[in-house]
Design a protein around this motif. Structure first.
Motif, short mmCIF file in Angstrom:
data_model
loop_
_atom_site.label_atom_id
_atom_site.label_comp_id
_atom_site.label_asym_id
_atom_site.label_seq_id
_atom_site.Cartn_x
_atom_site.Cartn_y
_atom_site.Cartn_z
N THR A 61 0.86 -1.18 0.00
CA THR A 61 0.00 0.00 0.00
C THR A 61 0.90 1.23 0.00
N SER A 62 0.68 2.11 -0.96
CA SER A 62 1.49 3.33 -1.04
C SER A 62 0.60 4.55 -0.86
N TRP A 63 1.21 5.60 -0.34
CA TRP A 63 0.52 6.87 -0.14
C TRP A 63 1.38 8.00 -0.71
N GLU A 64 0.77 8.83 -1.57
CA GLU A 64 1.47 9.98 -2.13
C GLU A 64 0.68 11.24 -1.79
N PRO A 65 1.34 12.28 -1.26
CA PRO A 65 0.62 13.51 -0.90
C PRO A 65 0.11 14.22 -2.15
N LEU A 66 -1.17 14.52 -2.15
CA LEU A 66 -1.73 15.22 -3.30
C LEU A 66 -1.22 16.64 -3.41
N ALA A 67 -0.60 17.15 -2.33
CA ALA A 67 0.06 18.45 -2.43
C ALA A 67 1.22 18.39 -3.40
N THR A 81 -1.65 16.74 -11.54
CA THR A 81 -0.51 16.55 -12.44
C THR A 81 -0.75 15.28 -13.24
N PRO A 82 0.02 15.03 -14.30
CA PRO A 82 -0.18 13.81 -15.11
C PRO A 82 0.12 12.52 -14.35
N VAL A 83 0.79 12.61 -13.17
CA VAL A 83 1.15 11.39 -12.45
C VAL A 83 0.31 11.22 -11.19
N MET A 84 -0.79 11.91 -11.07
CA MET A 84 -1.60 11.84 -9.86
C MET A 84 -2.06 10.40 -9.58
N MET A 98 8.08 10.98 -10.32
CA MET A 98 8.32 12.23 -9.61
C MET A 98 9.24 13.16 -10.41
N ALA A 99 10.20 12.58 -11.12
CA ALA A 99 11.10 13.41 -11.94
C ALA A 99 10.30 14.16 -13.01
N ALA A 100 9.23 13.55 -13.49
CA ALA A 100 8.44 14.17 -14.55
C ALA A 100 7.72 15.42 -14.07
N ILE A 101 7.54 15.57 -12.75
CA ILE A 101 6.86 16.77 -12.23
C ILE A 101 7.82 17.63 -11.40
N GLY A 102 9.13 17.41 -11.61
CA GLY A 102 10.13 18.29 -11.01
C GLY A 102 10.65 17.92 -9.65
N PHE A 103 10.36 16.71 -9.17
CA PHE A 103 10.88 16.26 -7.88
C PHE A 103 11.92 15.16 -8.13
N VAL A 104 13.17 15.46 -7.83
CA VAL A 104 14.24 14.50 -8.07
C VAL A 104 14.47 13.69 -6.80
N VAL A 105 14.09 12.43 -6.84
CA VAL A 105 14.27 11.55 -5.68
C VAL A 105 15.75 11.26 -5.52
N ASP A 106 16.28 11.57 -4.33
CA ASP A 106 17.72 11.37 -4.12
C ASP A 106 18.05 10.40 -2.99
N ASN A 107 17.06 9.96 -2.22
CA ASN A 107 17.33 8.93 -1.21
C ASN A 107 16.04 8.27 -0.78
#
Length: 250
Positions: free
Chosen positions: A150-156, A161-164, A180-189
């Motif tokens: 089960t995953s949870w992603e903040p709608l904030a 966005t296209p990945v909602m 996340m990279a597609a909407i400007g959030f670069v996951v780094d860890n």
């Protein structure tokens, strides 16, 4: 009883457990009866009964109505690999959860908006009640249920966005990092914590387990510049799988 000395029922259970492990009592073999245990080990009926209860609680034997108690066949655990490996863009993200090239991973999923519970909100750095997209997955390996997640992603972060919706849209079915990279959030860890507990009834029903089976729970949270962008609970049957980490040393 002296310090370090085991109670009689544990000593009997330990000896029977060793016979099961060594193959002297192979799978589907009937466990010695209570009377036989009493005679062979020179113990009381109570001790013999408690020793059998220990083996049943450990999942080594099972009772069959009207027939007796038999040694269970124990599956050889398979590995679920965890590493820093990132599948190529557009690749099946389930590949990261498999250690064998021959594995045939598939999954089913469903997503819906929800209010973040207090524990999930704390993991995502948001307020309890804030809106999240909750997605439930059932992963299979060669058709056999392997894990539920089960995953949870903040709608904030992902809302409007296209990945909602993780499994729909232009990047539907891609991994968290790529989405996340597609909407400007670069996951780094990523933070992963592994624990164990008794499986919930609905989890065990999906995973093909029985009440009382133990599951491993991997709590995973992805971060982009310190901001949590996704958190998930990955539930794996402990008797069939092991979680293996392969980490680089720098």
């Amino acid at each position: 009883m002296a310090f370090g000395e085991q109670p009689a029922y544990l000593r009997v259970a330990s000896d029977l457990r060793q016979k099961i492990t060594d193959g002297a009592l192979p799978p589907h073999t009937r466990l010695p009866s209570q009377a036989r245990i009493r005679e062979e080990y020179g113990v009381s009926d109570t001790v013999a009964l408690e020793a059998r209860k220990v083996l049943m609680a450990e999942g080594l034997v099972e009772g069959r109505s009207g027939s007796g108690t038999y040694v269970k066949e124990r599956p050889v655990p398979r590995r679920i690999a965890r590493s820093g490996y990132r599948p190529p863009a557009g690749a099946n993200p389930f590949r990261q959860e498999q250690s064998e090239d021959s594995a045939r991973g598939t999954w089913e999923s469903s997503s819906e908006q929800d209010a973040a519970a207090a524990d999930i909100a704390a993991r995502l750095g948001i307020e309890p009640g804030d809106r999240v997209m909750r997605t439930r997955y059932l992963f299979r390996d060669g058709g056999e249920p392997m894990m539920v997640s089960t995953s949870w992603e903040p709608l904030a972060v992902t809302g409007r966005t296209p990945v909602m919706l993780p499994e729909e849209g232009p990047l539907g079915g891609c991994g968290v990092v790529e989405r996340m990279a597609a909407i400007g959030f670069v996951v780094d860890n990523v933070l992963e914590e592994v624990g164990a507990r008794r499986g919930l009834a609905e989890e065990l029903m999906e995973l093909g387990g029985v009440p009382g089976h133990v599951v491993m729970v991997l709590e995973r949270t992805y971060y982009a510049s310190g901001r949590p962008v996704e958190t998930a609970d990955v539930v794996v049957p402990a008797d069939r799988y092991r979680i293996a980490y392969h980490l680089s040393v720098k």
